[in-house]
Enzyme design. Structure first.
Site, PDB file in Angstrom:
ATOM      1  N   SER A 183      15.924  69.566  43.967  1.00 32.70           N
ATOM      2  CA  SER A 183      16.210  70.464  45.078  1.00 32.70           C
ATOM      3  C   SER A 183      16.805  71.790  44.627  1.00 32.70           C
ATOM      4  O   SER A 183      16.532  72.834  45.227  1.00 32.70           O
ATOM      5  CB  SER A 183      17.159  69.780  46.067  1.00 32.70           C
ATOM      6  OG  SER A 183      16.589  68.604  46.577  1.00 32.70           O
ATOM      7  N   HIS A 229      21.868  72.728  46.070  1.00 27.75           N
ATOM      8  CA  HIS A 229      21.000  73.609  46.832  1.00 27.75           C
ATOM      9  C   HIS A 229      21.460  75.059  46.730  1.00 27.75           C
ATOM     10  O   HIS A 229      20.666  75.963  46.455  1.00 27.75           O
ATOM     11  CB  HIS A 229      20.955  73.168  48.293  1.00 27.75           C
ATOM     12  CG  HIS A 229      20.281  71.857  48.499  1.00 27.75           C
ATOM     13  ND1 HIS A 229      19.995  71.338  49.755  1.00 27.75           N
ATOM     14  CD2 HIS A 229      19.816  70.932  47.615  1.00 27.75           C
ATOM     15  CE1 HIS A 229      19.396  70.171  49.633  1.00 27.75           C
ATOM     16  NE2 HIS A 229      19.283  69.899  48.336  1.00 27.75           N
TER      17      HIS A 229
END
Length: 290
Positions: A183, A229
């Site tokens: 991610s 993230h």
């Protein structure tokens, strides 16, 4: 009465044969080197034909096309395919040997104890088939476009440093929290699409909306590593901004000298990597009280 052997006619001309295949007669010559060539050795030229050797020599002097950002044009998304294959293999390894996740996931405590490989190996592991499918789909959709825009080298650097940036922020803020997934790298690609889109003056509303939705999910859904993230996102913004906007000048603001641009982009890539490593080292010193 014996007859003397017949003598060859010295005035007869020898039949020309291909310079690469002496057993083949031919009356066609290469327009460049003028050597006789058979059908297997001739290649179409603007006028007439050329031999394969002259064609190969000519191609050496032809400059390969470049993207607007200086990378070589990517005929196929090879890097994206390889990355997809690696995360797929990583997931299979997790299913076959459960300890793979424990040994290679991102875990700040492990990094502090010298297991630096966790900063990158975690990007090739996932928490389940849905997690893998989401990241794989995003990589397939966004990655191919970016690889075409940036070229293989810059794109690969962006992916690796995006993953590293996510792990480094996790190490800085939440070292006790284990995490897996690509991610961080994917968010770096999202940021890159936005920056490149702005640079090329294309419609970036779709990627902006995608970023907003994914950031909301990041902070609303539990058990998601927001640091991975956000770290990947910030790294992607910074590195792609260097690729898209630097250097200014050269042979015009929009077309800087290729060699200068390559050097600047290489320096930006190395500088970003050095900064992330320095932050990781600083975090380990801080958490160990050194």
């Amino acid at each position: 009465m014996s007859a003397s052997p017949s003598q060859p006619d010295s005035g007869a001309k020898a039949v020309p044969t291909c310079f690469r295949h002496p057993d083949r007669e031919t009356y066609v010559r290469c327009n460049r080197c003028e050597r006789p060539i058979c059908p297997d050795c001739m290649r179409d030229a603007p006028v007439g034909h050329q031999c394969v050797q002259c064609v190969a020599e000519g191609q050496k002097s032809v400059r390969r096309p470049r993207t607007v950002f200086g990378g070589r044009v990517a005929d196929r998304p090879y890097v994206t395919w390889v990355l997809l294959g690696l995360i797929g293999l990583g997931f299979l390894a997790q299913q076959a040997v459960p300890d793979v996740t424990l040994q290679f996931q991102m875990w700040g405590v492990g990094v502090i104890n010298g297991q630096w490989y966790r900063l990158l190996t975690a990007a090739f592991l996932h928490g389940g088939i849905v997690h893998l499918a989401f990241n794989g789909f995003a990589l397939w959709v966004v990655g191919r476009q970016l690889e075409e825009w940036l070229g293989h080298g810059r794109y690969l650097a962006l992916w690796v440093l995006g993953a590293l940036g996510g792990s480094v922020l996790t190490l800085l803020v939440t070292p006790m929290q284990p995490s897996v997934g690509a991610s961080g790298a994917i968010f770096g690609l999202f940021a890159a699409v936005f920056v490149v889109g702005r640079r090329l003056r294309t419609d970036t509303r779709y990627i902006l909306g995608l970023l907003v939705v994914n950031l909301l999910i990041t902070f609303v859904v539990p058990q998601i590593s927001w640091t991975a993230h956000v770290g990947g996102l910030l790294t992607g913004f910074a590195l792609t901004a260097a690729y898209a906007y630097l250097p200014r000048g050269g042979n015009g603001a929009d077309r800087p000298d290729l060699r200068t641009r390559t050097l600047v982009h290489a320096a930006a890539t190395v500088g970003c990597a050095v900064l992330l490593v320095a932050l990781a080292v600083g975090a380990t010193v801080y958490w160990t009280g050194g």
